[in-house]
Design an enzyme around this catalytic site. Sequence first.
Site, PDB file in Angstrom:
ATOM      1  N   ASN A  94       5.154  20.267  38.473  1.00 19.52           N
ATOM      2  CA  ASN A  94       4.899  19.078  39.298  1.00 19.52           C
ATOM      3  C   ASN A  94       5.893  17.982  38.909  1.00 19.52           C
ATOM      4  O   ASN A  94       5.562  16.800  38.906  1.00 19.52           O
ATOM      5  CB  ASN A  94       3.446  18.611  39.100  1.00 19.52           C
ATOM      6  CG  ASN A  94       3.041  17.604  40.156  1.00 19.52           C
ATOM      7  OD1 ASN A  94       3.761  17.385  41.138  1.00 19.52           O
ATOM      8  ND2 ASN A  94       1.895  16.969  39.967  1.00 19.52           N
ATOM      9  N   SER A 170       9.541   7.209  48.194  1.00 20.29           N
ATOM     10  CA  SER A 170       9.930   7.476  46.811  1.00 20.29           C
ATOM     11  C   SER A 170      11.402   7.147  46.616  1.00 20.29           C
ATOM     12  O   SER A 170      12.242   7.499  47.453  1.00 20.29           O
ATOM     13  CB  SER A 170       9.691   8.956  46.483  1.00 20.29           C
ATOM     14  OG  SER A 170      10.267   9.274  45.227  1.00 20.29           O
ATOM     15  N   ASP A 314       4.547   3.300  37.512  1.00 20.42           N
ATOM     16  CA  ASP A 314       3.871   4.130  36.497  1.00 20.42           C
ATOM     17  C   ASP A 314       3.116   3.256  35.489  1.00 20.42           C
ATOM     18  O   ASP A 314       1.930   3.473  35.218  1.00 20.42           O
ATOM     19  CB  ASP A 314       4.875   5.024  35.761  1.00 20.42           C
ATOM     20  CG  ASP A 314       5.519   6.055  36.689  1.00 20.42           C
ATOM     21  OD1 ASP A 314       5.112   6.138  37.863  1.00 20.42           O
ATOM     22  OD2 ASP A 314       6.429   6.781  36.234  1.00 20.42           O
ATOM     23  N   GLU A 342       1.054  12.376  41.117  1.00 23.23           N
ATOM     24  CA  GLU A 342       0.365  13.534  40.528  1.00 23.23           C
ATOM     25  C   GLU A 342      -0.968  13.836  41.205  1.00 23.23           C
ATOM     26  O   GLU A 342      -1.447  14.964  41.250  1.00 23.23           O
ATOM     27  CB  GLU A 342       0.154  13.318  39.029  1.00 23.23           C
ATOM     28  CG  GLU A 342       1.369  13.615  38.162  1.00 23.23           C
ATOM     29  CD  GLU A 342       2.473  12.592  38.252  1.00 23.23           C
ATOM     30  OE1 GLU A 342       2.542  11.830  39.239  1.00 23.23           O
ATOM     31  OE2 GLU A 342       3.307  12.559  37.328  1.00 23.23           O
ATOM     32  N   HIS A 386      -1.414  13.118  33.857  1.00 24.89           N
ATOM     33  CA  HIS A 386      -1.186  12.615  32.494  1.00 24.89           C
ATOM     34  C   HIS A 386      -1.481  11.133  32.326  1.00 24.89           C
ATOM     35  O   HIS A 386      -2.044  10.701  31.326  1.00 24.89           O
ATOM     36  CB  HIS A 386       0.259  12.924  32.081  1.00 24.89           C
ATOM     37  CG  HIS A 386       1.306  12.412  33.057  1.00 24.89           C
ATOM     38  ND1 HIS A 386       2.490  11.869  32.662  1.00 24.89           N
ATOM     39  CD2 HIS A 386       1.329  12.361  34.426  1.00 24.89           C
ATOM     40  CE1 HIS A 386       3.205  11.523  33.721  1.00 24.89           C
ATOM     41  NE2 HIS A 386       2.515  11.817  34.801  1.00 24.89           N
ATOM     42  N   ARG A 387      -1.080  10.329  33.334  1.00 21.71           N
ATOM     43  CA  ARG A 387      -1.240   8.873  33.156  1.00 21.71           C
ATOM     44  C   ARG A 387      -2.702   8.438  33.233  1.00 21.71           C
ATOM     45  O   ARG A 387      -3.095   7.458  32.609  1.00 21.71           O
ATOM     46  CB  ARG A 387      -0.389   8.096  34.162  1.00 21.71           C
ATOM     47  CG  ARG A 387       1.077   8.345  33.963  1.00 21.71           C
ATOM     48  CD  ARG A 387       2.008   7.325  34.538  1.00 21.71           C
ATOM     49  NE  ARG A 387       3.340   7.910  34.520  1.00 21.71           N
ATOM     50  CZ  ARG A 387       4.101   8.035  33.432  1.00 21.71           C
ATOM     51  NH1 ARG A 387       3.685   7.566  32.279  1.00 21.71           N
ATOM     52  NH2 ARG A 387       5.287   8.612  33.509  1.00 21.71           N
ATOM     53  N   LYS A 412       2.646  16.777  30.531  1.00 21.02           N
ATOM     54  CA  LYS A 412       3.706  16.545  31.526  1.00 21.02           C
ATOM     55  C   LYS A 412       4.808  15.657  30.956  1.00 21.02           C
ATOM     56  O   LYS A 412       5.989  15.912  31.178  1.00 21.02           O
ATOM     57  CB  LYS A 412       3.111  15.906  32.792  1.00 21.02           C
ATOM     58  CG  LYS A 412       4.110  15.779  33.943  1.00 21.02           C
ATOM     59  CD  LYS A 412       3.434  15.262  35.205  1.00 21.02           C
ATOM     60  CE  LYS A 412       4.286  15.445  36.447  1.00 21.02           C
ATOM     61  NZ  LYS A 412       5.348  14.480  36.625  1.00 21.02           N
TER      62      LYS A 412
HETATM   63  O1  LIG Z   1      13.252   8.443  39.301  1.00 18.00           O
HETATM   64  C1  LIG Z   1      12.388   8.567  38.427  1.00 18.00           C
HETATM   65  O2  LIG Z   1      12.663   8.976  37.280  1.00 18.00           O
HETATM   66  C2  LIG Z   1      10.996   8.193  38.760  1.00 18.00           C
HETATM   67  C3  LIG Z   1      10.740   7.389  39.838  1.00 18.00           C
HETATM   68  C4  LIG Z   1       9.362   6.904  40.181  1.00 18.00           C
HETATM   69  O3  LIG Z   1       8.936   7.602  41.335  1.00 18.00           O
HETATM   70  P1  LIG Z   1       8.977   6.974  42.838  1.00 18.00           P
HETATM   71  O4  LIG Z   1      10.345   6.544  43.127  1.00 18.00           O
HETATM   72  O5  LIG Z   1       8.504   8.130  43.660  1.00 18.00           O
HETATM   73  O6  LIG Z   1       8.014   5.813  42.832  1.00 18.00           O
HETATM   74  C5  LIG Z   1       8.385   7.148  39.034  1.00 18.00           C
HETATM   75  O7  LIG Z   1       7.063   6.981  39.494  1.00 18.00           O
HETATM   76  C6  LIG Z   1       8.546   8.522  38.443  1.00 18.00           C
HETATM   77  O8  LIG Z   1       7.626   8.740  37.393  1.00 18.00           O
HETATM   78  C7  LIG Z   1       9.927   8.701  37.872  1.00 18.00           C
HETATM   79  C1  LIG Z   2       5.109   9.928  39.165  1.00 21.19           C
HETATM   80  C2  LIG Z   2       5.383  10.570  38.040  1.00 21.19           C
HETATM   81  O1  LIG Z   2       6.071  11.730  37.937  1.00 21.19           O
HETATM   82  P1  LIG Z   2       7.179  12.458  38.838  1.00 21.19           P
HETATM   83  O2  LIG Z   2       8.450  12.341  38.070  1.00 21.19           O
HETATM   84  O3  LIG Z   2       6.696  13.861  38.951  1.00 21.19           O
HETATM   85  O4  LIG Z   2       7.254  11.746  40.161  1.00 21.19           O
HETATM   86  C3  LIG Z   2       4.906  10.037  36.734  1.00 21.19           C
HETATM   87  O5  LIG Z   2       5.366  10.524  35.684  1.00 21.19           O
HETATM   88  O6  LIG Z   2       4.065   9.124  36.703  1.00 21.19           O
END
Ligand SMILES: O=C(O)C1=C[C@@H](OP(=O)(O)O)[C@@H](O)[C@H](O)C1
Ligand SMILES: C=C(OP(=O)(O)O)C(=O)O
Length: 429
Positions: A94, A170, A314, A342, A386-387, A412
């Site tokens: 995931n 995202s 996060d 998640e 996890h969070r 994770k």
């Molecule tokens: O680019 C990254 O490393 C991440 C971007 C964020 O996601 P979103 O852009 O989907 O919000 C964050 O929530 C994720 O844990 C890691």
């Molecule tokens: C959203 C998260 O993970 P992902 O990198 O899988 O998007 C997270 O770690 O909170």
Amino acid sequence: MEQITLEPIARVSGEVNVPGSKSLSNRALLLAALSEGTTTVTNLLDSDDIRYMLTALEELGVTYTLNEDKTVCEVQGLAGGFSKTGRLSLFLGNAGTAMRPLCAALAASDVQVELTGEPRMEERPIRDLVDSLRQAGANITYVKEEGYPPLSIEGKMLHGGTIDVDGSVSSQFLTALLMAAPLFGDATRIRIKGNLVSKPYIDITLDTMAKFGVMVENHDYAEFYISAGQRYRSPGHFMVEGDASSASYFLAAGAIKGGTVRVTGVGKDSVQGDIRFAEVLEKMGAKVTWHEEYIEVSGAHLKSVDMDMNHIPDAAMTIATTALFAEGTTCIRNIFNWRVKETDRLHAMATELKKVGAEVEEGDDYICITPPTSLNHAQIDTYNDHRIAMCFSLVALSDTPVTINDPGCTAKTFPDYFERFKRLYSDNN
Ligand SMILES: O=C(O)C1=C[C@@H](OP(=O)(O)O)[C@@H](O)[C@H](O)C1
Ligand SMILES: C=C(OP(=O)(O)O)C(=O)O
């Protein structure tokens, strides 16, 4: 099912060194693989999300060695895209930071591959990324449901040019395009449609790309330009900062029941937007010391905040449980995309916060939390997130225990979270 019960914690204090950043670890590994030369990545995170990236790279023919505790990885770069004969199937759990960037890099490589994941990954959207890659000529098809993994990718040379991408679900879609752009045949201009979410993660992407020798013009996060002919070159050594999202649980504990908690591995100049979590604690009344090498928080009487937390999606979850210890109603706003991570985090957080007795208003893109006078002992469901497991550990800072179901889901991003959390109070109680 495994459970852990944390008894009430009277006081926390001490120093915690957080493990490497998930976001930086997976970016550095991918760019090291695409680079010319060998890269030694240090302070790499050892967790599920990183293991999926490492396994995928190995199956794609990348050679690397890992030290015994898996925090140092020497990667032999491919000096360009992946190239592999035969059809591959890569399972990415995931891990959004593996699925999205690998999708783009593989669409631009000489490979035929299927990208799969856990059941929840099949519910996490990827259409905006696939649509944008198709504008560059990519051949990607949905194996099951339109708009979601698994994906079947017939990699080929992509032409670049002008590409529109929707950034409102995202930021990882833009990150994926940016990181793959140096593999495209031409210069690439990326135009953002919709409101770009989670912007600070784009800074992490641009900073990591620059360390690997590729410069991106950033026109106010509305348009990005990658000139033709740039190639990734190994910086030799890449040091992964400690994970700022992982730091949030310890910093919050300091604010709620410090004593003073010092988190090392991240500091005031960190490239990770989630260090700004400590600014929220400051607004809530905590005393925060910002240093190059650490962030330190001391306890105080906390008061509620009402804030847009789109920039720290996060770490904002940690504010939702910190709110249980703040006077008044805390509102966390502009967090619609909690629903596509998640689990549906907005609904899950509302459900679990109510179990401990909070009054909760769950909006489409916000959550407001009013703490009760005293918390209930509840069994917290963690939804394989996890969070949720980590932020509900803070409930034990009250005079009520908390039981966390399936605490192993922290694997994770933070496999030994509960051991490290315990070290903060076992000397103090
Ligand atoms: O680019 C990254 O490393 C991440 C971007 C964020 O996601 P979103 O852009 O989907 O919000 C964050 O929530 C994720 O844990 C890691
Ligand atoms: C959203 C998260 O993970 P992902 O990198 O899988 O998007 C997270 O770690 O909170």
